[in-house]
Design an enzyme around this catalytic site. Structure first.
Site, short mmCIF file in Angstrom:
data_model
loop_
_atom_site.label_atom_id
_atom_site.label_comp_id
_atom_site.label_asym_id
_atom_site.label_seq_id
_atom_site.Cartn_x
_atom_site.Cartn_y
_atom_site.Cartn_z
N ASP A 465 -66.28 -17.84 -15.86
CA ASP A 465 -65.08 -18.45 -15.28
C ASP A 465 -65.47 -19.08 -13.94
O ASP A 465 -66.08 -18.42 -13.09
CB ASP A 465 -63.99 -17.39 -15.06
N ASN A 473 -59.15 -28.37 -7.78
CA ASN A 473 -58.18 -29.35 -8.31
C ASN A 473 -57.16 -29.76 -7.25
O ASN A 473 -56.83 -30.93 -7.11
CB ASN A 473 -57.46 -28.76 -9.52
N ASP A 482 -62.53 -32.25 -13.44
CA ASP A 482 -63.18 -32.58 -14.71
C ASP A 482 -64.69 -32.71 -14.54
O ASP A 482 -65.47 -32.28 -15.39
CB ASP A 482 -62.60 -33.87 -15.27
N GLU A 509 -60.95 -23.32 -17.38
CA GLU A 509 -62.23 -23.32 -16.69
C GLU A 509 -63.15 -22.20 -17.18
O GLU A 509 -64.11 -21.83 -16.49
CB GLU A 509 -62.00 -23.18 -15.18
#
Length: 603
Positions: A465, A473, A482, A509
């Site tokens: 993770d 973000n 991304d 993620e």
């Protein structure tokens, strides 16, 4: 343009032409005028009383010397004795921000002309429609003496000169041409960067536009052009415009510097210092609207005198700390900062008014425009190099992936043929990272669970993770997020070499690595290798932003699958180990041990 302004402009043009015609072809040099000054601290003297003063009460000064008397609440009187000459001449005071300028022309002891004008009076009160204070000498055959009363709440600067009309007009052509060129530079630069802001949506460009526009308005105001063009009938605006526009210009320049240099990443002290200056500049805007004008001018002058060298020094500091664009910032802003520093010191009365103090800030702005073009070009070139480097890295990873794929094709041709049949009906590839998705993972773990259960071999699962992915973000946007997912997937694909292993995007993620026939020791080694590889990776969100550092938390679980249980047991154990890794501080590997997970360093 209003009808009155048009009429005034035509009157000025006709008067200018008449001056040229009356000056004739003669090239005789005008005899120098004699200049004297005195201070009327209580502002009680009348013109008649000043005319009656003894010559010993006057102080002489040279025409080339600019009276720079700082700040005063009193009035100042100038006496200019102009000898007769056969050509027309004008007396010019080249500082348009003087509040009161009263001129009394005396010939043979009598006042023959009287003018009451100044920055606090309508622009039409000037005998010549000009941004400076210009007065015709009333006589060419007799000695004329001008008594000039000056009173202002701002800096008392009185650059006075008597010169032939033809020379005045020739100099005006050059001066006005420069002002027009300066205005064109400001407008072009502001529109260009505003266009860039609408495209890239980076706030740095917006602050730069505000800096350019506000700085341009400051300089045009100091040269009297805004009063002449925008509000000739509202002199009260001069009182409430000067201090606020300077404060706004400093606020915009400081915010641009903070954004362009990314000061907060390199020095918290410098960041706090600039923020304090910005708050002070904001307060000066409010003070300029409601406080005394004289103290407001002194306040913004002091702030500018502190902020300009501070900005330059902070640019040098972050440059030495590794900010690539800071070198271009220092180079581009050096003339601008020096020009503003000269202007601020001049307003405080510590530097005589000269060509450097009058046009230095505008020249600094023009040079900054040219030099900053090189900075922007370097920025674009830097972004292009980073894109090329990223493409090369992607090609390298792709070649290695192709080699691995060829090996897998040779080793497991029959298995890939069966997989191709299944891929005809449904896609098993994640669209963003181009690695297997959750559906393919679920099918594969069921097959490996059954196979290893029959053979009595261990089956290991890694769950990865990305740490603090939501903050990435929120701060840089989903496009950068991304890029982080693609980078992690590419690194994992490069590190997972065995043909039987499976790397898949588990969701969001999270990534999963399935390791058939792999004991816990081997799985921990693979997990640690992945964690270190990702820790050394970076993502570049933009030219002015620092690289994004990545890290992952990894949960490891290993089982010899019992036939009576489902693969969900292995996934749950790996997920619990991942949860423990994130709770223990992130960026680490934890292995499942019964009811608790254990750090890889303790296993």
């Amino acid at each position: 343009m209003s009808h009155s302004a048009t009429k005034a402009a035509l009157s000025y043009l006709l008067l200018a032409l008449s001056l040229v015609l009356l000056s004739g072809p003669a090239q005789v040099s005008a005899a120098p005028a004699d200049f004297f000054w005195l201070e009327d601290a209580d502002d009680r003297l009348t013109a008649r009383q000043v005319m009656a003063l003894d010559s010993g009460q006057w102080q002489a000064f040279d025409e080339d010397e600019v009276l720079n008397l700082g700040f005063s609440d009193g009035a100042f009187w100038l006496k200019a004795r102009v000898p007769p000459q056969p050509q027309n001449r004008v007396l010019e005071i080249r500082y348009p921000l003087l509040d009161v300028v009263d001129v009394f022309w005396v010939v043979d002891g009598e006042i023959v002309r009287r003018y009451e004008t100044g920055d606090s009076r309508p622009f039409a009160s000037r005998p010549l429609y000009h941004r400076n204070f210009v007065f015709l000498v009333p006589s060419n055959t007799e000695t004329a003496t001008a008594y000039v009363r000056v009173k202002t709440q701002g800096a008392v600067q009185i650059p006075v000169e008597v010169l032939p009309s033809a020379e005045f007009l020739a100099g005006e052509q050059l001066s006005y041409g420069w002002q027009a060129m300066f205005l064109g530079i400001i407008v072009a630069l502001g529109l260009y960067n505003l266009f860039l802001f609408t495209i890239v949506r980076q706030v740095t460009y917006l602050w730069y536009v505000l800096t350019v526009v506000s700085s341009g308005l400051v300089h045009l105001h100091f040269h009297g052009l805004l009063f002449q063009w925008w509000w000739p009938d509202l002199p009260i605006l001069n009182r409430y415009f000067t201090v606020p526009i300077i404060g706004l210009a400093m606020m915009a320049a400081i915010m641009f510097s903070l954004q362009f240099l990314a000061v907060a990443r390199y020095s918290r002290f410098c960041y706090r210092f600039l923020m304090a200056l910005m708050i002070g500049s904001g307060l000066s805007v409010v003070y300029g609207l409601f406080g005394p004008y004289q103290s407001g001018i002194a306040l913004v002058a002091v702030l500018a005198a502190i902020a300009t060298p501070a900005g330059w020094l902070i640019g040098l500091y972050v440059w030495f700390r590794g900010q690539a664009l800071a070198g271009f910032y220092v180079l581009a802003w050096t003339p601008l900062l020096l020009g503003h520093l000269i202007l601020a010191i001049s307003k405080l009365g510590y530097l005589p008014r000269s060509f450097l103090t009058e046009f230095g800030p505008q020249i600094g702005v023009a040079l900054e425009v040219i030099l900053l073009a090189f900075a922007l070009a370097h920025r674009i070139n830097l972004e292009r190099r980073r894109r090329l480097k990223a493409q090369e890295q992607a090609l390298t990873i792709q070649r290695q992936a192709n080699q691995t794929l060829e090996e897998r094709v040779r080793e497991r041709t029959e298995e890939l043929e069966r997989a191709n049949q299944r891929l005809k009906s449904i896609s098993f590839t994640d669209g963003l990272t181009q690695i297997p998705n959750r559906r393919q993972f679920d099918e594969r773990i069921r097959d490996e669970w059954a196979r290893t259960a029959r053979q009595g071999q261990p089956l290991s699962l890694l769950l990865l993770d990305i740490d603090h992915f939501k903050s990435v973000n929120d701060r840089y946007g989903h496009l950068v997020g991304d890029d982080c997912l693609i980078t992690v997937a590419a690194i994992c694909a490069h590190e997972i070499q065995r043909s039987g292993d499976l790397l898949a995007r588990f969701g969001g993620e999270e990534f999963a690595v399935l390791l058939p026939a792999t004991p816990e020791t081997g799985a921990l080694q693979v997990a640690e290798r992945l964690r270190r590889a990702i820790e050394n990776a970076t993502v570049y969100p933009g030219a002015q932003e620092a690289a994004v550092s990545l890290s992952v938390s990894v949960g490891v679980a290993t089982m010899i699958p019992p036939l009576e249980k489902r693969p969900d047991e292995l996934i749950q154990r790996a997920d619990e180990a991942l949860y423990e890794a994130k709770g223990a501080g992130r960026n680490r590997v934890m292995a499942y041990r019964g009811a608790r997970a254990t750090s890889a360093d303790q296993s």
